[in-house]
Every structure is written in C-alpha cells, then in structure tokens.
Design a protein around this motif. Structure first.
Motif, short mmCIF file in Angstrom:
data_model
loop_
_atom_site.label_atom_id
_atom_site.label_comp_id
_atom_site.label_asym_id
_atom_site.label_seq_id
_atom_site.Cartn_x
_atom_site.Cartn_y
_atom_site.Cartn_z
N ASP A 1 0.69 -1.21 -0.14
CA ASP A 1 -0.09 -0.07 -0.13
C ASP A 1 0.90 1.36 -0.03
O ASP A 1 0.50 2.19 -0.41
N GLU A 2 2.07 1.29 0.55
CA GLU A 2 2.89 2.50 0.80
C GLU A 2 3.78 2.60 -0.35
O GLU A 2 3.88 3.89 -0.53
N ILE A 3 4.27 1.87 -1.09
CA ILE A 3 5.03 1.84 -1.90
C ILE A 3 4.66 2.73 -3.18
O ILE A 3 3.72 2.14 -3.86
N THR A 4 5.32 3.49 -3.56
CA THR A 4 4.78 4.51 -4.64
C THR A 4 5.62 4.20 -6.18
O THR A 4 6.54 3.48 -6.10
N LEU A 5 4.71 4.74 -7.17
CA LEU A 5 5.49 4.60 -8.44
C LEU A 5 6.86 5.23 -8.51
O LEU A 5 7.83 5.02 -8.90
N GLN A 6 6.86 6.37 -7.88
CA GLN A 6 8.25 7.11 -7.98
C GLN A 6 9.30 6.36 -7.24
O GLN A 6 10.35 6.43 -7.78
N GLU A 7 8.87 5.39 -6.44
CA GLU A 7 9.92 4.85 -5.40
C GLU A 7 10.26 3.69 -6.39
O GLU A 7 11.51 3.39 -6.37
N VAL A 8 9.64 2.88 -7.06
CA VAL A 8 10.05 1.99 -7.94
C VAL A 8 10.59 2.49 -9.14
O VAL A 8 11.74 1.81 -9.39
N ASN A 9 10.40 3.50 -9.86
CA ASN A 9 11.07 3.99 -10.70
C ASN A 9 12.51 4.41 -10.51
O ASN A 9 13.47 4.19 -11.07
#
Length: 919
Positions: free
Chosen positions: A424-432
């Motif tokens: 729920d917490e992990i964002t697209l920006q974090e993965v990218n």
C-alpha cells in the motif's frame, strides 16, 4: 477482527527497525559455538527434517586442497565412527529412505550442507542425531575408501564438464575479480583429486569442521524442548581445534564495465547478459525488506512489459527478462538478458538496452505497478493461507537459506502484514527511482554467450548502448480497454446425478451434457485446487501428415490467449489470481491440466471454458514462436545429446515418419489454420473427457462452477480411440554408437524391452525390481568399481500399448572403462534373473514404499494421479488404495519372474562417445 489484527501487527512491526523472528522458532548456541534452530511442524506427521550446515566450503581450501572440501563431503558417506564403510547408506535405506533424496549433501564456495529426512519411528531420531554427530566430528577417512572415492570424484568432475560449466569457467573471473572465488571452483582440480593424499582431506576436516562454524536446523513433528536437550547432549562435547576465521566472502568492488564473449562447441542458444553488482548484507531490517519488495516490483514490471514488447512485429530479441540473485553472501546481482538468433545479435542487444532505458528515462506507468502489486499481494496471500500446511522440507530449506544469506527468518504472520502494508505504501516514484538506481550502477559486466565466437570491441559496444539510450525519445504508449473474461454471463445447467464414495472420499457428478466430474475435497495443502481432464486418442489417432502441426498446436493456442483477448490482456485479467491452465496433446491423450487457489476456482473454470470455445492463434504469437523454434533448429545439432537422440531414434525405429524432430523445413511448413482446426476437433467432444478436481474447496463451490462452465460446453459423438499398435523397432540385440561428445565422456544406455501384460501385482513387482537393481548397480559400478558418479534405472509398463514393457539403464563414465562397466551390469542382471532379490532387499523396498504411500495420502497430486489412472485405464480406486496389502502380496518370486521376462527380451545398447573415438 482479522483486518484489525493485521493492522495491529503491521503497526507493531513497521514501527521497529529490525524484522521479527518467527515466534515458534527456538534458537541457541552451545558453549563451544555450535548453533541450532528448531521449529515444530506437523506436516507431515511423524517426520523430521535435518539440515546440518558447516560454514566452510571451497574458499577455505589451500592450493593443494582444491576439490577437497567436496571430497570431505563425499567421505561423510564412506565410514564414520558409528557406521563403517557404506553401513550408513545401507541403514537409512533399510528404514525406507532414498539416497540422493532423503539423504544427500552438497558443497559450495562458503558452506557444506548435509540433508537428512527421518521418519519418527522406533529409535530413528536418536540414530539420526548419532549420524549428524559423526558428520560433525567422527569421519574415519579410511585410506582404502578414500582411494575408491577418488574415482567417483573424478567421474563427477567428468559429468559436470558440460557446456554450461565450461562457459562458467570462462567468465567466472569477470564476476569475481581477483578474489579466491574464481580459483576455488567447488569440483576442484583434477590433479589434486587424482593425487592428493588422504591426510590433506583430514587436515581440511580437522581445521574447518569446528562447532563454532556449525549450525543445525531441525524442522518437524518433534517436541522442541526434548529436541534441544538431545542437541546439547550430542554436540556439547565437540571442541574447536583452532579459531581461524574463514576466508573473506567479499569480492572486489569495480567501478567500470567489463565484457567478454564466451563460446562452446556444444552451446546451442545465443544470449546477451548484462550484470549489475550491488552490495547486499542480508535482509534483517525493515528498510532492507522494503528495498527487496521494491526491487521485486521493478523486476516484475520489467518482465511484464518485456513479454508485451516481444510480440511486436519489429522485435529482434527472442526473449528479454530481468532477474535478481544472490552471488555471494555480501553481493547480489541484477541481470538483464536478451536471447537472439545469431544474425540478430547487435539488433537484439540494442533492443534490450533501448527497452531498459525506456523505463530508466521515463519510468513505468501506474497501471503496470498496479498489476505487479496485485501479483505481490496474491503471492503474499497464498503464502499466508498455506502457513498451516507448509511441509517441513520447505520450511527447513527456507530456514537454511535465511541462515546462509544472513537474513532473519521472519515470523510468517508478521511478514504477511508487513508485505501487505508495504504494498500500500510503495509509490510509483519509489519503484522508478529504484530501477534507475540499478541501471546507474557502475559495477557492470556485459557477457555474450555465443554459438559463434567473434571479436569484441569494448568501445563499439559502449557506443551501441549509448546510441540505444539516446534513441529513446518518449515514454511508451499505454493502451487500455475494459476487460472481462466472459462477454456474456453463463446460465447454470443441471447436474443430473451426484454420488459420494465414502471410502475414497470422492464425489461423482454427471452433468446435463453428459460430462462426468470426479471431485476429491482435501485440506492437505490450503488454498490449492488441481484440475485435470483426459480423453483417449491423442496423436496416435491422427494421420502422419497432421503430426507436425498437431505437436505444436497447444503451445501456439495457449500462448495466444482465448477469445478477443491479447496475451498481455489475459495476464492483466489474471494478475491478482493464482490460475494456470494448459490444454495438451500427447501420444495417447488429449488433456487439460490446471491449478488455482481456492478463491480463484471460478476464474480457472472460466479460462477452461474460453479455451474450449474461443481458441485462436495470434499472428504475433505465431511469428514469435516460429522465430524461436527456427533459431533453435538451426543450432540444436550442436548439442550432442539432442543429435544422438535424433539419430538413434531414426535407427531404432527405422525412420518411422511419426517420430518427428524439428528442422528449418518443418517449422516453415507449420500451418496455423491446420493447427487451430486440429485443436478445435480434439477439444470439441467435451463429454468424452473425464474431469478430475482435487483440493481445498467445498463441494458446493465445485457444483456451482461446473454447472456454470463445464455443463455449457459443447458435446458430440467421438469416433476415435487410442491406436495401441507399438511402433516397429529393431528387435534382438542392437548396438548404436556415435562419436559426438566434445569432452572425454561416454554416455551409455541399455534399453531392455519385452512383452509384459499389466496387472497391479506385475507393476508393483516391476517397481520393486527397478529400485533393488538401482541400489545393486550403484554399489557395484560406483562404490566398488569407482567407475561412475551415478547410475539410473527406469522401468515401466506402457499400458496404452499391447503388452509392452521396457527398462532403461543409464550411466556415464571414462570411455576407456565403459566396456568393463557394461559387462559388469549385464552380469549383475544375469545374476538377478537367476537368483531374484534377497528377502532383506524386498523387505527394505517394501518399507520404503509404505513410507512413501503414507506421505502420498496427504498430497493432492497423488490423488489426482490415482483418479486419472481410474479414468485412463478403469483402475478400481478402492483396490489402489489398499496399497499396503498390494505391496505385501509381492513375493521374491514375483520380482524374479518379472526380471526373467523383461531381461529376456530385446536389448538396445547405445553409446555416445567422444569425437574421434573408434567404433
């Protein structure tokens, strides 16, 4: 309530910096440094798994000991303080265990691992601890046994000398730099194995097998308190001969790109691999767990997009993927791979880098993250639901890996809550950002595994990467449409008949369209449902001219997705589901095999309905699969095993046109219209299939789903059956020899064939003969003669054919010794036929079968196979379930009689020899 507990758990654990250890795990360290971990688990009952870890491996060897860490591991089975010579293996086989399965060991760079699975009966637990104690401090190193094992070690080295190993030797220095890893390959130096005195192995054992470097993992149906007492009693007396630290596990840091081309005469596939190296010290904190999850999401998103890209007409790569693995205890590696046809090397390499940097520059889109997160949550949910039914063998492996990788064996309920919250917490920006971080790692290796050696210009390759990166000008376009599996809802049809077999616990349903379904509800493995369906005929019922298309059709249809869905859209629809479905065509049967979670039974049944009613072949899938197979066909003869099999089958079956091997011509001749026509013909008469469902689902849910899907399938009269005529073959004694191997190894096969009518007694006797003969031949040509690393024996009755049975014996050896070993095997067979098995041999194999049967009764796949045999052959399920009685009825004479028949039949002797050998 459940959601509240999860919220509470995640709040507690996410607020901590370290990951919580499994609450049921008992860990300790004795005064001498010996460590242990104990976990109570009752799946299966009355069984315990041991994993004995010594934190020393080939890195600890001195120059004149290269290979002796592995040699010491072998000597653990050749005489200990309490078990002389081969008594250890003999004892364990007498209580129903299998050498290589329940009893095994392996050596790595940094550790040696011993595995033992023991039934909790009589005094087996205490004896197991005695064995473990002997491994820890009681190896004998009898000089005569050491000399015998020297030959086995050399044969293992010979067997490992394949294309994959030879390629690894070429590029290992690139991975490991100037560390000891590159010079301490586990199999070792041939010179050392041939000539090293036994004392040097003793030196290694006495120096490195110390309690402070040992860790015992115990998982099973044990009393933890009593087990802990037994461990203290068994291992407290061990002493440390020294306190020298193991060799450093670090490999040099590099801030540059290294590259290499590797090739081998037997390599038959081309690949470009790009490695990014990153320091990793294990997963013990929440931050490290978060990074692992983010990395998993990035990898999964890349692979989802790659599958889609490969179907585009302009794709030059045959495959593209990303994976993350542990290289050493302190280093992990992210690997990007592109496979290609030789002519497309540069184009495929550029495509891979353009694809990588498409996401490196512009990032993944939110919809791809959503899909990957769904898959993550599904995996997490499946793991959580199976906590109570996870078997000890799986848990012991997981626990060992956590120790080896310096990671926490996380409390499973807490892990579920943590992953759920992180998702729920992990964002697209974090993965990218994480994906870009990986691509910007400077420590990089570029490796070309090529069937054709070529000169590599480093600057040209770097310029090619730069150009591919620069040509990426925009983010990939995302096209979306509303998706659903079924366009129109199905109306449930009637179940005409329902019965329940109380003894077997099986429901039988007859549907309105005359389809029969057998259902066995179980709770052996939570959240698992298996489905299989079978109909008689298969390839045997087709004319020869249809076989080329028929053999390929299932792969083409299944990868194309049903209805108007594209393959990527189908993956998206199933991204939060555990569903796998496959339609297949074998020699004798049309078949359907599927697996799902309990919750996803509905989706699985809908997928079966869709493939049965709306199958198609996509032009893009056709192009991709055809290109893959063409590339393989062009290079496959480089593989000696493949080429030998092809030529041997032509000889033995006298150029039978029904036995096909791919060629450039056969793949170009594929006709997708004919493929689809055969598929639809084979799967149109669905009332001629027997459907079998086994698993963790209620009868009510099964009835609901089969009434909606299977009951709506089309039915018709089927006018085909199995063609039971065996292929004509060369009878009598035949010998087929080809000099194809590029290394000095002989691969030998003895194929016996004779008429043998099936009966349960005959089949049981044949299985026992196979197992007894395996042990005899292992003792003869491995243990006594040191002539091979292993010998395989497989025997079966082909029930679909008219009275046909075969037995295959295979081994590999020094070409100079193959005639001697063949003669020994054939003499042993003559003796077996003359005398039959001993009463002790028969008793031991019956003990093994009884133990296996008790385990199998708690296995969904066993029940699936049992009911399938009923569907295929009409076997009485109740008779099959009376297994112990059936086994007990087999006599020494029965086994001897089967051997007389089988080994009195035809014999094909095959020898795959080194190139240049004389026939």
């Amino acid at each position: 309530m459940h959601k509240f507990l999860l919220l509470l758990l995640s709040t507690l654990f996410l607020g901590a910096s370290t990951l919580p250890v499994e609450k049921a795990l008992v860990q300790g360290t004795l005064g001498n440094g010996f460590s242990y971990s104990i976990l109570h688990n009752e799946k299966p009952k009355d069984t315990v798994e041991f994993r004995f870890l010594v934190k020393a491996g080939s890195l600890e060897e001195e120059d004149d000991q290269r290979g002796l860490a592995h040699f010491v591991e072998h000597m653990a089975f050749n005489g200990t303080q309490n078990f002389k010579k081969n008594e250890l293996i003999s004892y364990l086989e007498s209580i129903g265990l299998k050498f290589g399965g329940d009893l095994n060991a392996n050596t790595g760079f940094t550790r040696t691992l011993y595995k033992l699975s023991v039934p909790l009966k009589d005094n087996h637990l205490d004896t197991a601890l005695t064995i473990l104690g002997d491994w820890a401090g009681g190896l004998l190193f009898n000089p005569d046994e050491y000399e015998k094992e020297r030959g086995v070690m050399l044969e293992e080295k010979r067997l490992r000398n394949n294309a994959r190993f030879r390629l690894y030797l070429q590029y290992a220095p690139l991975l490991y730099g100037e560390s000891k890893y590159a010079d301490r390959i586990v199999i070792g130096s041939e010179e050392v194995i041939k000539h090293s005195p036994v004392q040097r192995a003793v030196d290694f054992y006495e120096k490195w097998y110390r309690p402070e470097l040992m860790h015992l993992v115990v998982v099973g149906d044990v009393n933890v308190t009593q087990m802990e007492k037994k461990i203290k009693k068994q291992f407290s007396a061990l002493t440390n001969s020294n306190h020298e630290k193991p060799i450093s596990r670090l490999i040099p840091e590099n801030n540059e790109t290294r590259m290499m081309v590797v090739s081998d005469k037997e390599l038959f596939e081309n690949a470009a691999e790009v490695y990014y190296f990153e320091r990793h010290l294990g997963t013990r904190t929440l931050a490290e767990k978060r990074e692992d999850v983010v990395t998993w999401l990035a990898q999964n998103m890349f692979n989802l997009e790659a599958k889609k890209a490969l179907l585009k007409p302009k794709s030059k790569a045959l495959g593209m993927s990303m994976r993350t693995q542990t290289l050493t205890p302190h280093k992990k590696v992210h690997t990007f791979v592109a496979t290609y046809n030789t002519k497309e090397r540069e184009a495929a390499f550029s495509q891979l880098h353009a694809f990588m940097w498409q996401f490196g520059k512009f990032g993944f889109d939110a919809s791809t993250l959503k899909r990957a997160t769904k898959q993550l949550l599904k995996r997490n949910e499946d793991a959580f639901k199976s906590i109570q039914t996870t078997e000890s063998i799986t848990l012991s492996s997981q626990l060992f890996q956590s120790i080896e990788h310096n990671s926490t064996f996380v409390d499973r309920e807490a892990d579920y809550a943590i992953v759920k919250t992180l998702a729920d917490e992990i964002t697209l920006q974090e993965v990218n950002a994480r994906f870009r971080e990986i691509l910007n790692i400077q420590d990089r290796v570029i490796l070309f595994k090529s069937t054709k050696k070529f000169e590599l210009d480093k600057q040209e390759v770097l310029q090619q990467i730069k150009k591919a990166k620069e040509e990426v000008k925009e983010a990939p376009k995302v096209e979306k449409r509303d998706l659903t599996l079924l366009k129109k809802p199905l109306t449930a049809k009637k179940i005409l008949k329902k019965s329940f077999d109380e003894k077997a616990g099986i429901y039988t349903y007859t549907l309105e369209n005359n389809i029969t379904v057998l259902f066995k509800p179980t709770d052996f493995r939570k959240n698992e449902v298996l489905l299989s369906a079978v109909s008689h005929g298969g390839l045997s019922a087709l004319p020869t001219e249809a076989l080329n298309d028929a053999k390929k059709m299932s792969r083409w249809v299944m990868q194309s997705a049903p209805s108007d869905l594209s393959p990527d859209e189908m993956r998206e629809l199933l991204s939060d589901k555990k569903v796998q479905v496959n339609f297949s065509l074998s020699r004798f049967y049309e078949g359907i095999n599927a697996v799902s979670s309990s919750k996803d039974l509905e989706s699985m049944m809908k997928m079966i309905y869709l493939y049965a009613t709306t199958a198609k072949i996509s032009p893009n899938v056709d192009r991709q699969l055809r290109n893959k197979d063409l590339s393989l066909a062009e290079e496959s003869d480089r593989d000696p095993a493949y080429k030998f099999s092809k030529e041997m089958n032509k000889f033995y079956y006298m150029n039978n046109p029904r036995i096909l091997f791919d060629s450039k011509e056969s793949i170009n001749d594929l006709n997708t219209s004919k493929m689809l026509s055969i598929f639809k013909e084979k799967f149109k008469a669905m009332n001629h299939f027997d459907y079998i469902i086994v698993g963790d689902v209620t009868a009510e849910e099964v009835e609901k789903q089969i009434a909606l899907t299977l009951a709506n399938l089309a039915t018709s009269v089927k006018n085909e059956s199995i063609n039971a005529t065996p292929y004509s073959y060369k009878t009598g004694f035949q010998k087929f020899v080809k000099a194809l191997n590029t290394s000095n190894i002989a691969n030998v096969g003895l194929k016996y064939r004779a008429p043998l009518e099936y009966s349960l007694l005959t089949d049981s006797a044949l299985s026992m003969m196979k197992d007894i003969l395996t042990i005899r031949l292992r003792n003869l040509i491995r243990e006594e003669k040191s002539g091979t690393y292993g010998v395989g024996v497989s025997c079966n009755i082909i029930r679909e054919l008219e009275k046909t049975a075969s037995c295959n014996i295979r081994f590999a050896s020094d070409p100079a010794r193959k005639d001697e070993l063949i003669t020994s095997i054939r003499q042993a067979i003559v003796q077996f036929v003359k005398e039959g098995p001993t009463s002790l041999e028969l008793k031991n194999v019956k003990t093994k079968y009884t133990l296996l049967y008790k385990k199998a009764l708690k296995n969904n796949y066993f029940w699936q196979e049992l009911i399938l045999n009923h569907a295929k052959h009409g076997d009485d399920i109740h008779v099959l379930l009376d297994f112990e009685k059936n086994i007990e009825n087999v006599t020494q004479k029965d086994v001897q009689k089967v051997s007389e028949t089988l080994f009195g039949g035809d014999l094909l002797q095959t020898e795959r020899m080194p190139k240049g050998s004389k026939k």
